[in-house]
Design a protein around this motif. Structure first.
Motif, mmCIF file in Angstrom:
data_model
loop_
_atom_site.group_PDB
_atom_site.id
_atom_site.type_symbol
_atom_site.label_atom_id
_atom_site.label_comp_id
_atom_site.label_asym_id
_atom_site.label_seq_id
_atom_site.Cartn_x
_atom_site.Cartn_y
_atom_site.Cartn_z
ATOM 1 N N THR A 165 0.838 -1.206 0.000
ATOM 2 C CA THR A 165 0.000 0.000 0.000
ATOM 3 C C THR A 165 0.870 1.253 0.000
ATOM 4 O OG1 THR A 165 -0.169 -0.122 2.416
ATOM 5 C CG2 THR A 165 -1.990 -1.090 1.143
ATOM 6 N N ASN A 166 2.072 1.185 0.589
ATOM 7 C CA ASN A 166 2.954 2.358 0.547
ATOM 8 C C ASN A 166 3.337 2.701 -0.893
ATOM 9 O OD1 ASN A 166 3.032 2.595 3.377
ATOM 10 N ND2 ASN A 166 5.207 3.126 3.346
ATOM 11 N N GLN A 210 -1.305 -7.929 1.137
ATOM 12 C CA GLN A 210 -0.142 -7.401 0.413
ATOM 13 C C GLN A 210 0.756 -8.567 -0.001
ATOM 14 O OE1 GLN A 210 1.019 -3.100 2.158
ATOM 15 N NE2 GLN A 210 1.332 -4.751 3.610
ATOM 16 N N GLY A 218 4.556 -6.577 1.162
ATOM 17 C CA GLY A 218 4.520 -5.530 2.180
ATOM 18 C C GLY A 218 5.929 -5.252 2.674
ATOM 19 N N ARG A 219 6.214 -3.986 2.913
ATOM 20 C CA ARG A 219 7.574 -3.608 3.301
ATOM 21 C C ARG A 219 7.618 -3.095 4.732
ATOM 22 N NH1 ARG A 219 9.342 0.507 1.052
ATOM 23 N NH2 ARG A 219 7.557 1.281 -0.122
ATOM 24 N N ARG A 249 10.556 -1.564 7.973
ATOM 25 C CA ARG A 249 11.744 -0.743 8.128
ATOM 26 C C ARG A 249 12.989 -1.596 7.914
ATOM 27 N NH1 ARG A 249 12.546 0.233 12.997
ATOM 28 N NH2 ARG A 249 14.016 1.903 12.679
ATOM 29 N N ARG A 269 13.188 -4.822 5.754
ATOM 30 C CA ARG A 269 12.477 -6.066 6.081
ATOM 31 C C ARG A 269 11.161 -6.136 5.325
ATOM 32 N NH1 ARG A 269 13.870 -4.644 11.808
ATOM 33 N NH2 ARG A 269 11.971 -3.457 11.571
ATOM 34 N N LEU A 287 -4.081 -2.761 6.992
ATOM 35 C CA LEU A 287 -2.918 -2.438 6.159
ATOM 36 C C LEU A 287 -3.232 -1.115 5.487
ATOM 37 C CD1 LEU A 287 -2.570 -5.979 4.496
ATOM 38 C CD2 LEU A 287 -1.209 -5.083 6.411
ATOM 39 N N MET A 288 -2.564 -0.076 5.886
ATOM 40 C CA MET A 288 -2.955 1.249 5.383
ATOM 41 C C MET A 288 -1.758 2.150 5.112
ATOM 42 S SD MET A 288 -4.129 3.311 8.793
ATOM 43 C CE MET A 288 -3.473 4.875 8.199
ATOM 44 N N SER A 289 -1.949 3.049 4.159
ATOM 45 C CA SER A 289 -0.936 4.066 3.858
ATOM 46 C C SER A 289 -1.654 5.380 3.620
ATOM 47 C CB SER A 289 -0.131 3.682 2.617
ATOM 48 O OG SER A 289 0.552 2.467 2.835
ATOM 49 N N ASP A 309 8.138 0.664 16.834
ATOM 50 C CA ASP A 309 7.497 -0.656 16.838
ATOM 51 C C ASP A 309 6.468 -0.670 17.963
ATOM 52 O OD1 ASP A 309 9.059 -1.656 14.836
ATOM 53 O OD2 ASP A 309 10.358 -2.851 16.140
ATOM 54 N N GLY A 320 3.459 -2.274 13.045
ATOM 55 C CA GLY A 320 4.682 -1.668 12.526
ATOM 56 C C GLY A 320 4.333 -0.420 11.734
ATOM 57 N N LEU A 360 5.879 2.447 8.904
ATOM 58 C CA LEU A 360 6.905 2.765 7.908
ATOM 59 C C LEU A 360 6.567 4.125 7.305
ATOM 60 C CD1 LEU A 360 9.360 1.815 6.186
ATOM 61 C CD2 LEU A 360 7.704 0.799 4.593
ATOM 62 N N GLY A 397 2.791 4.524 6.463
ATOM 63 C CA GLY A 397 2.296 3.152 6.320
ATOM 64 C C GLY A 397 2.187 2.488 7.676
ATOM 65 N N ILE A 398 1.041 1.861 7.929
ATOM 66 C CA ILE A 398 0.835 1.191 9.213
ATOM 67 C C ILE A 398 0.243 -0.193 8.972
ATOM 68 C CG2 ILE A 398 -0.371 1.264 11.449
ATOM 69 C CD1 ILE A 398 -0.477 4.313 11.187
HETATM 70 C C1 BTN Z 1 8.084 -2.291 10.393
HETATM 71 O O1 BTN Z 1 7.722 -2.626 11.520
HETATM 72 O O2 BTN Z 1 9.193 -2.611 9.958
HETATM 73 C C2 BTN Z 1 7.156 -1.446 9.553
HETATM 74 C C3 BTN Z 1 6.055 -2.266 8.953
HETATM 75 C C4 BTN Z 1 5.067 -1.436 8.154
HETATM 76 C C5 BTN Z 1 4.041 -2.283 7.445
HETATM 77 C C6 BTN Z 1 2.966 -1.482 6.784
HETATM 78 S S1 BTN Z 1 1.645 -2.504 6.217
HETATM 79 C C7 BTN Z 1 0.969 -1.178 5.303
HETATM 80 C C8 BTN Z 1 2.135 -0.420 4.694
HETATM 81 N N1 BTN Z 1 2.524 -0.991 3.417
HETATM 82 C C9 BTN Z 1 3.742 -1.538 3.456
HETATM 83 O O3 BTN Z 1 4.307 -2.108 2.504
HETATM 84 N N2 BTN Z 1 4.279 -1.378 4.674
HETATM 85 C C10 BTN Z 1 3.390 -0.661 5.565
#
Ligand code: BTN
Length: 238
Positions: free
Chosen positions: A17-18, A40, A43-44, A46, A49, A60-62, A95, A109, A111, A124-125
């Protein structure tokens, strides 16, 4: 400025979503534009990872934010805790964890990415609203926390989180820092950092909270102090 969460794009499945929100931001989408997804594929998180969650189990939101505040990652962490409840703690920098006997289990998480020079950020959360431990790979079960709500609660959780973000974005920095410090799970604990750097560069100290810019203050064994700007720290076993 428009309300957070409008306009909104909801996708059944997307890579991240980011990444979708970033495309919209570059195309000129307004402050408050929201991208959500049920699943996702990439999904990405920090530090390079990944972020994975079973389909339909998580928020899952941005969110696109124009003129984002410097403390955005901390503000977001406090807002997630407002929604997650009394047990939620923050492991610097953002975190969201639940302390357990065996360590910290991750509930959410954050981002935050962006182009400061162009005046926008993507927040992104990922929040584990309805994740069921039995749906996770065995190695993640202990490390993952969930609100334990039914999947039908994901939408209501999103509404509460957008409200909390709106309130926290509007408050004075001092209030955010105070709320962050009240949830700080590292304060007073022995930590290590730099484990991702070349062998031998791991450093150790005791976390002493954050300064006004959100940097982690660490007391060193020689009596000195250092501050960490970003990165990853680990709790050292008691
Ligand atoms: C982390 O803890 O490393 C950060 C994780 C963030 C995940 C959210 S899920 C929605 C948004 N889209 C992504 O690809 N990442 C963030």
């Amino acid at each position: 400025m428009s309300a957070l969460g409008r306009p909104r794009v909801h996708l059944r499945s997307t890579d991240s979503t980011n990444d979708r929100a970033r495309e919209l931001a570059i195309a000129g989408a307004p402050h408050g534009t929201l991208v959500t997804a049920s699943y996702q594929t990439a999904g990405r998180g920090r530090q390079g990872r990944s972020w994975t969650a079973p389909a339909g189990s998580s928020l899952l939101m941005s969110l696109i934010l124009r003129s984002p505040p410097a403390l955005l990652p901390l503000i977001a962490a406090v807002a997630v805790c407002d929604v997650a409840g009394g047990d939620a703690r923050i492991k610097w920098p953002n975190d969201i964890v639940i302390p357990r006997a065996g360590g910290l289990s991750k509930l959410a998480g954050i981002l935050a990415e962006g182009r400061p020079q162009e005046g926008w950020a993507i927040l992104g959360i990922g929040l584990n609203v309805a994740v069921r431990p039995q749906d996770l790979p065995a190695e993640l079960r202990e490390k993952t926390a969930t609100l334990g709500a039914p999947a039908q609660e994901i939408e209501a959780t999103l509404e509460r989180l957008l409200d909390a973000l709106g309130r926290r974005l509007a408050e004075a920095e001092g209030a955010t820092l105070e709320a962050w410090r009240a949830r700080d799970v590292l304060r007073g604990r022995e930590i290590a950092w730099g484990a991702d750097k070349p062998a031998g560069s791991t450093r150790r100290g005791r976390a002493e909270g954050i300064d006004g810019a959100g940097r982690l203050i660490v007391a060193l064994a020689d009596g000195g102090h250092t501050t960490l700007e970003a990165g990853e720290v680990h709790l050292r076993p008691a």
